[in-house]
Design a protein around this motif. Structure first.
Motif, PDB file in Angstrom:
ATOM      1  N   MET A  70       0.841  -1.187   0.000  1.00 16.76           N
ATOM      2  CA  MET A  70       0.000   0.000   0.000  1.00 16.76           C
ATOM      3  C   MET A  70       0.885   1.249   0.000  1.00 16.76           C
ATOM      4  SD  MET A  70      -3.070   1.386   0.163  1.00 16.76           S
ATOM      5  CE  MET A  70      -4.060  -0.082   0.511  1.00 16.76           C
ATOM      6  N   ASP A  71       0.621   2.129  -0.920  1.00 20.71           N
ATOM      7  CA  ASP A  71       1.340   3.397  -0.970  1.00 20.71           C
ATOM      8  C   ASP A  71       0.742   4.331   0.078  1.00 20.71           C
ATOM      9  OD1 ASP A  71       2.753   5.640  -1.578  1.00 20.71           O
ATOM     10  OD2 ASP A  71       2.072   5.815  -3.652  1.00 20.71           O
ATOM     11  N   ILE A  72       1.515   4.686   1.076  1.00 18.49           N
ATOM     12  CA  ILE A  72       1.003   5.520   2.154  1.00 18.49           C
ATOM     13  C   ILE A  72       0.739   6.943   1.682  1.00 18.49           C
ATOM     14  CG2 ILE A  72       1.582   6.538   4.397  1.00 18.49           C
ATOM     15  CD1 ILE A  72       3.065   3.960   5.072  1.00 18.49           C
ATOM     16  N   LYS A  73       1.593   7.462   0.848  1.00 20.11           N
ATOM     17  CA  LYS A  73       1.437   8.839   0.380  1.00 20.11           C
ATOM     18  C   LYS A  73       0.105   9.010  -0.340  1.00 20.11           C
ATOM     19  CE  LYS A  73       3.762  12.551  -2.137  1.00 20.11           C
ATOM     20  NZ  LYS A  73       4.950  12.924  -2.948  1.00 20.11           N
ATOM     21  N   GLY A  74      -0.686   9.936   0.135  1.00 23.43           N
ATOM     22  CA  GLY A  74      -1.980  10.203  -0.467  1.00 23.43           C
ATOM     23  C   GLY A  74      -3.107   9.327   0.037  1.00 23.43           C
ATOM     24  N   SER A  75      -2.786   8.326   0.862  1.00 22.21           N
ATOM     25  CA  SER A  75      -3.823   7.447   1.412  1.00 22.21           C
ATOM     26  C   SER A  75      -4.433   8.065   2.675  1.00 22.21           C
ATOM     27  CB  SER A  75      -3.244   6.074   1.749  1.00 22.21           C
ATOM     28  OG  SER A  75      -2.859   5.380   0.582  1.00 22.21           O
ATOM     29  N   VAL A  76      -5.611   7.579   3.013  1.00 21.75           N
ATOM     30  CA  VAL A  76      -6.283   8.002   4.239  1.00 21.75           C
ATOM     31  C   VAL A  76      -6.164   6.875   5.262  1.00 21.75           C
ATOM     32  CG1 VAL A  76      -8.460   8.735   5.285  1.00 21.75           C
ATOM     33  CG2 VAL A  76      -7.876   9.457   2.948  1.00 21.75           C
ATOM     34  N   ALA A  77      -5.755   7.219   6.467  1.00 22.07           N
ATOM     35  CA  ALA A  77      -5.550   6.227   7.523  1.00 22.07           C
ATOM     36  C   ALA A  77      -6.369   6.584   8.751  1.00 22.07           C
ATOM     37  CB  ALA A  77      -4.070   6.145   7.895  1.00 22.07           C
ATOM     38  N   ILE A  78      -6.764   5.559   9.480  1.00 20.34           N
ATOM     39  CA  ILE A  78      -7.411   5.715  10.778  1.00 20.34           C
ATOM     40  C   ILE A  78      -6.527   5.042  11.816  1.00 20.34           C
ATOM     41  CG2 ILE A  78      -9.358   4.983  12.208  1.00 20.34           C
ATOM     42  CD1 ILE A  78     -11.132   5.228   9.746  1.00 20.34           C
ATOM     43  N   VAL A  79      -6.249   5.748  12.906  1.00 21.02           N
ATOM     44  CA  VAL A  79      -5.461   5.187  13.997  1.00 21.02           C
ATOM     45  C   VAL A  79      -6.292   5.298  15.271  1.00 21.02           C
ATOM     46  CG1 VAL A  79      -3.327   5.264  15.321  1.00 21.02           C
ATOM     47  CG2 VAL A  79      -3.308   5.891  12.895  1.00 21.02           C
ATOM     48  N   THR A  80      -6.690   4.156  15.822  1.00 19.99           N
ATOM     49  CA  THR A  80      -7.400   4.188  17.100  1.00 19.99           C
ATOM     50  C   THR A  80      -6.387   4.234  18.240  1.00 19.99           C
ATOM     51  OG1 THR A  80      -7.543   1.797  17.538  1.00 19.99           O
ATOM     52  CG2 THR A  80      -9.188   2.740  16.046  1.00 19.99           C
ATOM     53  N   GLY A  81      -6.781   4.872  19.336  1.00 20.70           N
ATOM     54  CA  GLY A  81      -5.808   5.096  20.403  1.00 20.70           C
ATOM     55  C   GLY A  81      -4.720   6.040  19.948  1.00 20.70           C
ATOM     56  N   GLY A  82      -5.059   6.893  18.974  1.00 20.51           N
ATOM     57  CA  GLY A  82      -4.057   7.746  18.338  1.00 20.51           C
ATOM     58  C   GLY A  82      -3.660   8.969  19.127  1.00 20.51           C
ATOM     59  N   GLY A  83      -4.262   9.161  20.302  1.00 18.14           N
ATOM     60  CA  GLY A  83      -3.943  10.339  21.081  1.00 18.14           C
ATOM     61  C   GLY A  83      -2.703  10.229  21.938  1.00 18.14           C
ATOM     62  N   SER A  84      -2.149   9.029  22.070  1.00 12.45           N
ATOM     63  CA  SER A  84      -0.972   8.862  22.921  1.00 12.45           C
ATOM     64  C   SER A  84      -0.254   7.564  22.569  1.00 12.45           C
ATOM     65  CB  SER A  84      -1.366   8.840  24.405  1.00 12.45           C
ATOM     66  OG  SER A  84      -2.192   7.717  24.680  1.00 12.45           O
ATOM     67  N   GLY A  85       0.930   7.407  23.131  1.00 10.98           N
ATOM     68  CA  GLY A  85       1.661   6.147  23.052  1.00 10.98           C
ATOM     69  C   GLY A  85       1.911   5.621  21.647  1.00 10.98           C
ATOM     70  N   LEU A  86       1.645   4.320  21.478  1.00 12.14           N
ATOM     71  CA  LEU A  86       1.903   3.655  20.197  1.00 12.14           C
ATOM     72  C   LEU A  86       1.072   4.270  19.070  1.00 12.14           C
ATOM     73  CD1 LEU A  86       1.865  -0.074  21.431  1.00 12.14           C
ATOM     74  CD2 LEU A  86       3.822   1.490  21.293  1.00 12.14           C
ATOM     75  N   GLY A  87      -0.177   4.602  19.379  1.00  9.79           N
ATOM     76  CA  GLY A  87      -1.053   5.162  18.366  1.00  9.79           C
ATOM     77  C   GLY A  87      -0.600   6.530  17.894  1.00  9.79           C
ATOM     78  N   ALA A  88      -0.202   7.382  18.825  1.00 15.01           N
ATOM     79  CA  ALA A  88       0.267   8.715  18.456  1.00 15.01           C
ATOM     80  C   ALA A  88       1.524   8.634  17.596  1.00 15.01           C
ATOM     81  CB  ALA A  88       0.532   9.549  19.710  1.00 15.01           C
ATOM     82  N   ALA A  89       2.452   7.770  17.969  1.00 17.97           N
ATOM     83  CA  ALA A  89       3.681   7.605  17.186  1.00 17.97           C
ATOM     84  C   ALA A  89       3.368   7.115  15.776  1.00 17.97           C
ATOM     85  CB  ALA A  89       4.623   6.634  17.888  1.00 17.97           C
ATOM     86  N   THR A  90       2.400   6.213  15.665  1.00 11.55           N
ATOM     87  CA  THR A  90       2.031   5.687  14.353  1.00 11.55           C
ATOM     88  C   THR A  90       1.321   6.735  13.518  1.00 11.55           C
ATOM     89  OG1 THR A  90       1.842   3.483  15.328  1.00 11.55           O
ATOM     90  CG2 THR A  90       0.846   3.805  13.168  1.00 11.55           C
ATOM     91  N   ALA A  91       0.445   7.516  14.144  1.00  4.29           N
ATOM     92  CA  ALA A  91      -0.224   8.598  13.420  1.00  4.29           C
ATOM     93  C   ALA A  91       0.808   9.571  12.854  1.00  4.29           C
ATOM     94  CB  ALA A  91      -1.201   9.319  14.341  1.00  4.29           C
TER      95      ALA A  91
END
Length: 252
Positions: free
Chosen positions: A1-22
């Motif tokens: 999957m080409d990340i550039k231009g894609s739309v992603a959803i990250v749950t738990g994205g406000g902190s920790g592992l999720g924030a780093a991934t976002a």
């Protein structure tokens, strides 16, 4: 999957592992929906990366449906889902106060297992309607834990929830293969997340010393780097990958 231009959803994205991934996904050109129960944390990360903050209990069907719809309205249909939302909790099966509180067990299962499954099914229902991007329509990355394999005393609910995430990874990957949607799971070991940040520096150092190599706590960007690689590598499917520095947890 080409990340550039894609739309992603990250749950738990406000902190920790999720924030780093976002942050990692946004740095590679993705538009990110940051889903978290903590509105302030979600907004802080979303504002930083130019994403959208959504307050959502991932185990609630209506709330999760609304969050996915909000991300699509703002950025377009999502092709990447990273499930990092989760909670802990520790109880003996029979403690000084009596048997393990059933409501505490149910709460952990609801968030960690049912919440993960809820987001998967709702995301997949939308992703399979889209034309493929190259070979695939979507990618899902779940978060388990080494506790799925070596749960410690007091971790019955947490281990059961994370073991469930591991157990459903392959059958869901097989189910969604016909729709060109990949599903993988990361099982982190001891990582420097908000849960461990509340411990003293001495205790954190002691925990890190238990890791064979590198003998330290994992950093959230290291989790994010693996999540990004999974998204970008089309042959990774139906797999649970331990990210733990070779640690094997002891009973306590």
């Amino acid at each position: 999957m080409d990340i550039k231009g894609s739309v992603a959803i990250v749950t738990g994205g406000g902190s920790g592992l999720g924030a780093a991934t976002a942050r990692a996904l946004a740095a590679r050109g993705a538009k990110v929906g940051v889903i978290d129960l903590n509105e302030a944390n979600a907004k802080s990360v979303a504002d930083e990366i130019g994403g959208l903050a959504c307050v959502c209990n991932v185990a609630d069907e209506a709330a999760a449906t609304a969050a996915i719809a909000a991300v699509e309205k703002a950025h377009g249909a999502p092709r990447i889902l990273i499930n990092c939302a989760g909670i802990g909790g520790s109880h003996r099966i029979v403690g000084k106060q009596g048997p393990y509180p059933l409501d505490a067990f149910v709460r952990v299962i609801n968030v960690n297992l049912i919440g993960t499954f809820n987001m998967i099914r709702l995301f997949a229902a939308r992703a399979l309607t889209m034309p493929p991007q190259g070979e695939e329509r979507g990618v899902i990355v779940n978060t388990a834990s080494v506790a799925a394999f070596e749960g410690q005393i007091g971790q019955a609910a947490y281990s059961a929830s994370k073991g469930g995430v591991v157990g459903m990874t392959l059958p869901i990957a097989r189910d969604l293969a016909q729709h060109a949607i990949r599903v993988n799971t990361i099982a982190p070991g001891l990582f420097l997340t908000p849960l461990l940040m509340g411990l003293s520096e001495e205790v954190r150092a002691s925990l890190g010393a238990q890791v064979p190599f590198p003998s330290r706590l994992g950093e959230p960007p290291e989790y994010a780097a693996l999540a990004v690689h999974i998204v970008e590598n089309p042959m990774l499917n139906g797999e649970t990958i331990r990210l733990d520095g070779a640690i094997r947890m002891q009973p306590r």
